[in-house]
Design an enzyme around this catalytic site. Structure first.
Site, PDB file in Angstrom:
ATOM      1  CE1 TYR A  76      -3.517  -2.645   0.725  1.00 12.74           C
ATOM      2  CE2 TYR A  76      -4.641  -0.577   1.172  1.00 12.74           C
ATOM      3  CZ  TYR A  76      -4.692  -1.917   0.899  1.00 12.74           C
ATOM      4  OH  TYR A  76      -5.903  -2.548   0.796  1.00 12.74           O
ATOM      5  CE  LYS A 136       1.960 -17.978  -2.206  1.00  8.29           C
ATOM      6  NZ  LYS A 136       1.128 -19.181  -2.295  1.00  8.29           N
ATOM      7  CG  ASP A 143      -1.847 -20.299  -0.821  1.00  7.24           C
ATOM      8  OD1 ASP A 143      -1.357 -20.295   0.329  1.00  7.24           O
ATOM      9  OD2 ASP A 143      -1.299 -20.871  -1.777  1.00  7.24           O
ATOM     10  CG  ASP A 196      -8.145  -4.692   1.725  1.00  6.78           C
ATOM     11  OD1 ASP A 196      -9.083  -4.196   2.374  1.00  6.78           O
ATOM     12  OD2 ASP A 196      -8.092  -4.676   0.482  1.00  6.78           O
ATOM     13  CG  ASP A 245     -13.685  -7.011   2.031  1.00  6.83           C
ATOM     14  OD1 ASP A 245     -13.474  -6.273   3.017  1.00  6.83           O
ATOM     15  OD2 ASP A 245     -14.074  -6.573   0.931  1.00  6.83           O
TER      16      ASP A 245
HETATM   17  C1  IPM Z   1     -10.470  -1.038   3.962  1.00  5.46           C
HETATM   18  C2  IPM Z   1     -10.687  -0.464   2.588  1.00  5.46           C
HETATM   19  C3  IPM Z   1      -9.508   0.427   2.225  1.00  5.46           C
HETATM   20  C4  IPM Z   1      -8.262  -0.438   2.258  1.00  5.46           C
HETATM   21  C5  IPM Z   1      -9.647   1.161   0.882  1.00  5.46           C
HETATM   22  C6  IPM Z   1     -10.913   1.988   0.808  1.00  5.46           C
HETATM   23  C7  IPM Z   1      -8.443   1.994   0.564  1.00  5.46           C
HETATM   24  O1  IPM Z   1     -10.895  -1.456   1.648  1.00  5.46           O
HETATM   25  O2  IPM Z   1     -10.394  -0.259   4.925  1.00  5.46           O
HETATM   26  O3  IPM Z   1     -10.401  -2.254   4.081  1.00  5.46           O
HETATM   27  O4  IPM Z   1      -7.952  -1.104   1.257  1.00  5.46           O
HETATM   28  O5  IPM Z   1      -7.587  -0.434   3.281  1.00  5.46           O
HETATM   29 MN    MN Z   2     -10.953  -3.464   2.476  1.00  5.37          MN
END
Ligand code: IPM
Ligand code: MN
Length: 356
Positions: A142, A190, A222, A246, A250
């Site tokens: 990032y 990884k 993975d 990240d 999710d």
């Molecule tokens: C999160 C989001 C952010 C990230 C984006 C919006 C830059 O997806 O907070 O998880 O990737 O960190």
């Molecule tokens: Mn995110």
């Protein structure tokens, strides 16, 4: 207690979900006798429109002088659909994390008893899941340099960089979290491919003897992606680098039932920040339909992590649990035939619960 909270509503559904969290925080203040003041500042696309940059200095000042920051969401389709845009809302979020030194993003995953059957995963697999990701938040791909495009524009590159100190401070937090929980730490990497991952593994291995009560497991990202939804109860505390964290968090939201439920706390050297893990969901912006619970639960984490007020945090979680049990939920959770409440109605209902 006196608390000064910075509010950064941001873009899309950010303002409306933060509004609900503010109502809830005010109710808690009234009930438990805290003097809470709020200061609102610009971030994201909203800040670009107003002053040309996504994280203005003025906003940073507001964050620094506050006791905690409550953040909504960042992102706007106008920029997503224009890869050539020089200034992007997300840069604001990254700059804010960096400038506030928020290197550790705490993302818990747990199930809500009333929602277990709403998950696409089987009940026996997910019921009772209680794990927490510590996602490194200010390093890795990032932020690494160099990044960009070749002169001809036919090549693009990003760089993943980690320094030992960045891994060590995150890993120590992981060990400490594990010590307060079920004493299992999983280092997600990884290391079979990436040099940065090998440094992660080496660093965690070096620290492990200092925490003899914690069992450490090393697992490739993975494999974790698969096992996380296959058998989530196998995990307690997971530490990982920025991008892996990240993506996996999710994925983990599917276990809880909705992205709209997942809170987070970002910890580091300065003011702590609390934000839902979901994005700005532009399709729903301004419609009063977005799920405010992730932001409300982020406010609960704020009471716990920023002010060490567990009872206040528990009061919020209990109200959220009741709203789920009684079906006072927005459309993402209402399901077929269930009544969908408005964002603001859910907020008002939570306030009533807390005050009753
Ligand atoms: C999160 C989001 C952010 C990230 C984006 C919006 C830059 O997806 O907070 O998880 O990737 O960190
Ligand atoms: Mn995110």
């Amino acid at each position: 207690m006196e608390m000064n909270i910075a509010l950064l509503p941001g873009d899309g559904i950010g303002p409306e979900v933060v509004d609900q969290a503010v109502k809830v925080v005010k109710a808690i203040g009234e009930k438990f006798g805290h003097q809470i003041t709020f200061e609102t500042a610009l971030t994201g696309a909203a800040a670009i429109e107003a002053v040309g940059v996504p994280y203005p200095d003025e906003t940073h000042e507001v964050c620094l002088r506050s006791d905690a920051v409550l953040f909504g969401a960042i992102g706007d389709p106008k920029y997503d659909n224009d890869p050539s845009a020089k200034v992007r809302p997300e840069q604001g979020l990254l700059l804010m994390r960096k400038k506030l030194g928020l290197f550790c993003n705490v993302r818990p995953t747990f199930t809500f008893p009333s929602l277990v059957d709403k998950s696409p995963l089987k009940r026996e697999r997910i019921e009772g899941t209680d794990l927490v990701f510590l996602r490194e938040l200010t390093g890795g791909i990032y932020f690494g340099e160099p990044r960009g495009r070749s002169e001809q524009g036919d090549r693009a590159f990003d760089t993943c960089v980690y320094n030992v100190y960045e891994i060590e401070r995150l890993a120590r937090m992981g060990f400490e979290f594990a010590q307060k929980r079920r004493k299992l730490l999983t280092c997600v990497d990884k290391a079979n491919v990436l040099a940065t991952s090998r440094l992660w593994r080496e660093t965690v291995q070096r620290l492990a003897p200092e925490y003899p009560d914690v069992k450490v497991e090393y697992e490739f990202v993975d494999a974790v992606a698969m096992r996380l939804i296959q058998w989530p109860k196998a995990y307690d505390v997971l530490i990982t680098e920025n991008l892996f964290g990240d993506i996996l968090t999710d994925e983990a939201s599917v276990i809880s039932g909705s992205m709209g439920l997942m809170p987070s706390a970002s910890l580091g050297s300065d003011t702590k920040l609390f934000e839902p893990i979901h994005g700005s969901y532009p399709q729903a912006a301004g419609k009063d339909i977005a799920n405010p619970l992730a932001t409300v639960l982020s406010a609960a984490m704020m009471f716990e992590y920023a002010f060490d007020l567990q009872e206040e945090a528990d009061a919020i979680s209990a109200a959220v649990n009741r709203s789920l049990e009684e079906g006072i939920v927005t459309e993402d959770l209402a399901g077929d035939g269930g009544k969908a409440y408005k964002t603001s109605e859910v907020g008002d209902w939570l306030v009533k619960q807390i005050m009753s």
